[in-house]
Structures are given as structure tokens and as C-alpha cells.
Write a protein that holds these residues in place. Structure first.
Motif, mmCIF file in Angstrom:
data_model
loop_
_atom_site.group_PDB
_atom_site.id
_atom_site.type_symbol
_atom_site.label_atom_id
_atom_site.label_comp_id
_atom_site.label_asym_id
_atom_site.label_seq_id
_atom_site.Cartn_x
_atom_site.Cartn_y
_atom_site.Cartn_z
ATOM 1 N N MET A 33 0.802 -1.211 0.000
ATOM 2 C CA MET A 33 0.000 0.000 0.000
ATOM 3 C C MET A 33 0.845 1.276 0.000
ATOM 4 O O MET A 33 0.567 2.209 -0.777
ATOM 5 C CB MET A 33 -0.954 -0.011 1.196
ATOM 6 N N PRO A 34 1.904 1.381 0.823
ATOM 7 C CA PRO A 34 2.721 2.600 0.754
ATOM 8 C C PRO A 34 3.353 2.822 -0.617
ATOM 9 O O PRO A 34 3.430 3.968 -1.083
ATOM 10 C CB PRO A 34 3.792 2.364 1.829
ATOM 11 N N LEU A 35 3.780 1.745 -1.266
ATOM 12 C CA LEU A 35 4.363 1.889 -2.605
ATOM 13 C C LEU A 35 3.332 2.391 -3.597
ATOM 14 O O LEU A 35 3.621 3.242 -4.451
ATOM 15 C CB LEU A 35 4.935 0.548 -3.063
ATOM 16 N N ALA A 40 1.323 6.478 -7.155
ATOM 17 C CA ALA A 40 0.138 7.193 -7.632
ATOM 18 C C ALA A 40 0.287 8.696 -7.460
ATOM 19 O O ALA A 40 -0.018 9.472 -8.381
ATOM 20 C CB ALA A 40 -1.101 6.689 -6.890
ATOM 21 N N ASN A 41 0.796 9.132 -6.327
ATOM 22 C CA ASN A 41 0.902 10.572 -6.077
ATOM 23 C C ASN A 41 2.094 11.205 -6.778
ATOM 24 O O ASN A 41 2.113 12.414 -6.968
ATOM 25 C CB ASN A 41 0.980 10.833 -4.571
ATOM 26 N N PRO A 58 -4.385 8.911 -10.287
ATOM 27 C CA PRO A 58 -4.343 10.272 -10.858
ATOM 28 C C PRO A 58 -5.465 10.491 -11.870
ATOM 29 O O PRO A 58 -5.779 9.616 -12.678
ATOM 30 C CB PRO A 58 -2.963 10.324 -11.528
ATOM 31 N N GLN A 59 -6.050 11.676 -11.825
ATOM 32 C CA GLN A 59 -7.018 12.071 -12.847
ATOM 33 C C GLN A 59 -6.319 12.720 -14.035
ATOM 34 O O GLN A 59 -6.758 12.591 -15.165
ATOM 35 C CB GLN A 59 -8.045 13.039 -12.237
ATOM 36 N N ASP A 60 -5.231 13.420 -13.742
ATOM 37 C CA ASP A 60 -4.439 14.061 -14.793
ATOM 38 C C ASP A 60 -3.023 13.525 -14.684
ATOM 39 O O ASP A 60 -2.205 14.023 -13.905
ATOM 40 C CB ASP A 60 -4.466 15.583 -14.632
ATOM 41 N N TRP A 61 -2.712 12.490 -15.463
ATOM 42 C CA TRP A 61 -1.414 11.825 -15.366
ATOM 43 C C TRP A 61 -0.305 12.748 -15.873
ATOM 44 O O TRP A 61 -0.452 13.405 -16.901
ATOM 45 C CB TRP A 61 -1.417 10.534 -16.177
ATOM 46 N N THR A 62 0.828 12.751 -15.151
ATOM 47 C CA THR A 62 1.965 13.568 -15.567
ATOM 48 C C THR A 62 3.261 12.965 -15.026
ATOM 49 O O THR A 62 3.275 12.409 -13.917
ATOM 50 C CB THR A 62 1.830 15.013 -15.062
ATOM 51 N N ILE A 63 4.341 13.090 -15.791
ATOM 52 C CA ILE A 63 5.658 12.648 -15.338
ATOM 53 C C ILE A 63 6.547 13.837 -14.977
ATOM 54 O O ILE A 63 7.738 13.674 -14.715
ATOM 55 C CB ILE A 63 6.359 11.789 -16.412
ATOM 56 N N GLU A 64 5.957 15.014 -14.945
ATOM 57 C CA GLU A 64 6.726 16.208 -14.622
ATOM 58 C C GLU A 64 7.380 16.130 -13.238
ATOM 59 O O GLU A 64 8.525 16.564 -13.081
ATOM 60 C CB GLU A 64 5.822 17.447 -14.712
ATOM 61 N N PRO A 65 6.705 15.580 -12.204
ATOM 62 C CA PRO A 65 7.381 15.457 -10.900
ATOM 63 C C PRO A 65 8.646 14.604 -10.974
ATOM 64 O O PRO A 65 9.636 14.907 -10.300
ATOM 65 C CB PRO A 65 6.322 14.819 -10.013
ATOM 66 N N TRP A 66 8.620 13.556 -11.795
ATOM 67 C CA TRP A 66 9.802 12.710 -11.945
ATOM 68 C C TRP A 66 10.938 13.477 -12.618
ATOM 69 O O TRP A 66 12.090 13.394 -12.170
ATOM 70 C CB TRP A 66 9.450 11.468 -12.768
ATOM 71 N N LEU A 67 10.629 14.220 -13.670
ATOM 72 C CA LEU A 67 11.649 14.997 -14.356
ATOM 73 C C LEU A 67 12.223 16.071 -13.440
ATOM 74 O O LEU A 67 13.432 16.331 -13.442
ATOM 75 C CB LEU A 67 11.052 15.628 -15.621
ATOM 76 N N PHE A 260 7.651 12.351 -3.544
ATOM 77 C CA PHE A 260 7.345 10.942 -3.779
ATOM 78 C C PHE A 260 8.190 10.386 -4.931
ATOM 79 O O PHE A 260 8.731 9.274 -4.838
ATOM 80 C CB PHE A 260 5.858 10.768 -4.093
ATOM 81 N N ALA A 261 8.307 11.140 -6.003
ATOM 82 C CA ALA A 261 9.109 10.698 -7.147
ATOM 83 C C ALA A 261 10.573 10.536 -6.755
ATOM 84 O O ALA A 261 11.232 9.562 -7.143
ATOM 85 C CB ALA A 261 8.971 11.692 -8.298
ATOM 86 N N GLY A 262 11.085 11.479 -5.965
ATOM 87 C CA GLY A 262 12.471 11.380 -5.514
ATOM 88 C C GLY A 262 12.702 10.170 -4.624
ATOM 89 O O GLY A 262 13.734 9.501 -4.726
ATOM 90 N N ALA A 263 11.740 9.867 -3.745
ATOM 91 C CA ALA A 263 11.878 8.705 -2.872
ATOM 92 C C ALA A 263 11.907 7.407 -3.676
ATOM 93 O O ALA A 263 12.687 6.491 -3.375
ATOM 94 C CB ALA A 263 10.734 8.675 -1.863
ATOM 95 N N ILE A 264 11.082 7.337 -4.725
ATOM 96 C CA ILE A 264 11.083 6.130 -5.560
ATOM 97 C C ILE A 264 12.382 6.024 -6.332
ATOM 98 O O ILE A 264 12.951 4.932 -6.474
ATOM 99 C CB ILE A 264 9.876 6.150 -6.513
ATOM 100 N N LEU A 265 12.894 7.141 -6.842
ATOM 101 C CA LEU A 265 14.171 7.119 -7.548
ATOM 102 C C LEU A 265 15.300 6.639 -6.643
ATOM 103 O O LEU A 265 16.186 5.898 -7.081
ATOM 104 C CB LEU A 265 14.490 8.511 -8.092
ATOM 105 N N ALA A 266 15.258 7.063 -5.383
ATOM 106 C CA ALA A 266 16.300 6.648 -4.445
ATOM 107 C C ALA A 266 16.202 5.166 -4.103
ATOM 108 O O ALA A 266 17.219 4.502 -3.875
ATOM 109 C CB ALA A 266 16.207 7.486 -3.164
#
Length: 292
Positions: A33-35, A40-41, A58-67, A260-266
Motif C-alpha cells: 500500500m505505501p508503494l 500514484a501521487n 491520478p485524474q491528470d497523469w503527468t511525469i513532470e514530478p519525476w523529471l 514521492f518521485a524522488g523517494a522512488i528514484l532513491a
């Protein structure tokens, strides 16, 4: 009706097995669940997160947080993102894992096949080093790195992790090599093989399972380490320290999707390692657990 196969230790009924599978599925969903929340966020715009319902897709999907987390997030003085710190972690982890694994293999080889007076005491001291808390070695290690001129550098972090990890790798290889027939080593010595030739031609080829254990263990511990990186990293901080600086930043708006994106990258490298080689980790541990 009970079912028994060669792969099961006991026979179980269909109802019992169904209950076990449902219980395992429940635990798996709870664990993942945490993953799910993080992934998702990390794909949502920030207004969608602050609006509530973090459990929804997500209702509006975006990869901008990852970039942004990778290349332009504010970490320290400049908006560098996590990319340079990811490189620091790679430059630290690869040599530290390789050196500590090789030293552990050599130590295990010596302590099992080239016995000498006091070898049990030496192994006991190395085993004791596995239980020394990180905090105890901070001041002595800082003094040593300062005298060696390695403070605040990647080679200094490599040295720290090699010193702290060689006790674990020695334990793994020592227990694994204890089950290896000593007669083969003696026969090779009679044939004229020397110390390193026996190690290279006889011991290493059969060390695959325990090498996987050592590499996974060291890679996970070193990549996820925060204390040594924060204490000795200086300008060469690893990924975990940069992620903490990103999340703990007190300026501007809290960009939770970027966090969240940074934590997944790490966490992604260690996650991939366990997905690819996780089953070999247990096999390697069991391979040296029983002698004979």
C-alpha cells in the motif's frame, strides 16, 4: 482431501490452503500500500494531491514530478535535482561492494583452509565488528579520514563502507567455505598450486551463491545508508542525503509529488536488485548453512 507433493513439507486441505493464500494476499496488499500511494501521487499534479484523496489514482497523469526530481529540484544552493547525487552513490557503491566482497572471500578462504594460531580469535573479533553501532565509529572514523586526507570525498565513503562491511562478508564466506572439502585444497597444494591459484581456480568458481548474498547485502546497506553519507560525504553526498535535503527543505511550497518521485528514484536500484536476484539471496544463505 489433502494434497502432498515433493515440494511441500506437510499435506494441507483445500480450505486451509485457500485461507493461507487469502491471508498472504492480505498481507501483501497491506505491505504494498505505501508503494502504491507513492507511485500514484508521484504521477499527479500538486493541486490534485493538496485537494485530498491521496489513495485515488491520478485524474491528470503527468511525469513532470519525476523529471523535476531528477534534474531541477532545489537541493542545496542550486536546483540540480537528484542526478549528481545518484552518480555519487554509484561511484561509492560499486567499488565499496567489490572491495568488501573480495576481501571477505579472501578472509573466509584463509580462515577455513589456511588455519593459523589465533585464527578463531581473529574471526571472533571480526564477527564482533558486525554488532558495533554506527554511532560509535563516527569520531574515530572522522579522525582517520582527516589524517588520510579523504574527508568529504567519495574515496573516503568507500573506505568507511569497506571497513564496516568486511566483517559481514567475512562471516558469509567463512561459513560457506567451511563446508567445502579441504581435501581438494590439499590435493591442489600437492600438485604445486599456490595460495592465489587455489583461490582463483578452485574456491571462486564455486562461490557464486554466497557472492550473490554478499553483493546484495552490501549493495543494499551502502546504497540506503544515511548516517555515514551525512557525516563524511561533504560535497560528495550520496542519494539518501540529497533526498533528505529535498524533503526537509523549508523554502517554497512543499511539492509532495516531487518528494514521492524522488523517494522512488532513491529506492529503485535496491528494489531492482531484489527483484532480479532476490531468490538467489535465500539460496546463497542456505547453501552454506549446513555442513556435510
Amino acid at each position: 482431501m489433502s494434497v502432498a507433493t515433493q515440494d511441500t513439507a506437510v499435506s494441507t486441505g483445500r480450505i486451509t490452503r485457500t485461507f493461507i493464500y487469502l491471508l498472504l494476499l492480505l498481507f501483501a496488499l497491506f505491505y504494498l500500500m505505501p508503494l502504491f500511494v507513492m507511485v500514484a501521487n508521484s504521477l499527479k499534479p500538486l493541486p490534485e494531491i493538496t485537494g485530498g484523496n491521496m489513495m485515488a489514482l491520478p485524474q491528470d497523469w503527468t511525469i513532470e514530478p519525476w523529471l523535476q526530481a531528477w534534474s531541477s529540484a532545489q537541493i542545496g544552493v542550486e536546483p540540480t535535482g537528484l542526478k549528481p547525487y545518484f552518480l555519487n552513490s554509484v561511484l561509492m557503491v560499486v567499488p565499496a561492494v567489490a572491495i568488501s566482497t573480495v576481501l571477505g572471500a579472501l578472509n573466509g578462504y584463509v580462515l577455513t583452509k589456511w588455519r593459523f594460531r589465533g585464527d578463531s580469535i581473529l574471526f571472533g573479533l571480526m564477527l564482533f565488528s558486525c554488532f558495533i553501532p554506527f554511532q560509535i565509529v563516527l569520531i574515530p572514523m572522522a579522525m582517520i579520514l582527516g589524517k588520510l586526507g579523504l574527508a568529504g570525498s567519495i574515496p573516503g565513503l568507500v573506505l568507511v563502507h569497506v571497513v564496516y562491511g568486511v566483517g559481514f562478508t567475512t562471516l558469509y564466506y567463512r561459513n560457506y567455505y567451511a563446508a567445502f572439502p579441504t581435501e581438494l585444497v590439499r590435493a591442489a597444494m600437492i600438485d604445486g598450486a599456490g595460495f592465489f591459484r587455489i583461490f582463483w581456480r578452485i574456491m571462486l568458481p564455486v562461490s557464486g551463491p554466497i557472492t550473490v548474498v554478499s553483493v546484495i547485502w552490501q549493495f543494499t546497506n551502502i546504497w540506503n545508508d544515511f548516517l555515514f553519507g551525512a557525516s563524511f560525504g561533504g560535497q560528495s553526498q550520496p542519494m539518501t542525503v540529497a533526498l533528505n535535503n529535498l524533503v526537509q527543505s523549508s523554502t517554497g511550497v512543499k511539492e509532495y509529488n516531487v518528494h514521492f518521485a524522488g523517494a522512488i528514484l532513491a529506492a529503485l536500484p535496491t528494489l531492482l536488485v531484489y527483484i532480479v536476484a532476490g531468490r538467489y539471496f535465500v539460496r546463497g544463505l542456505m547453501a552454506g548453512s549446513v555442513k556435510g
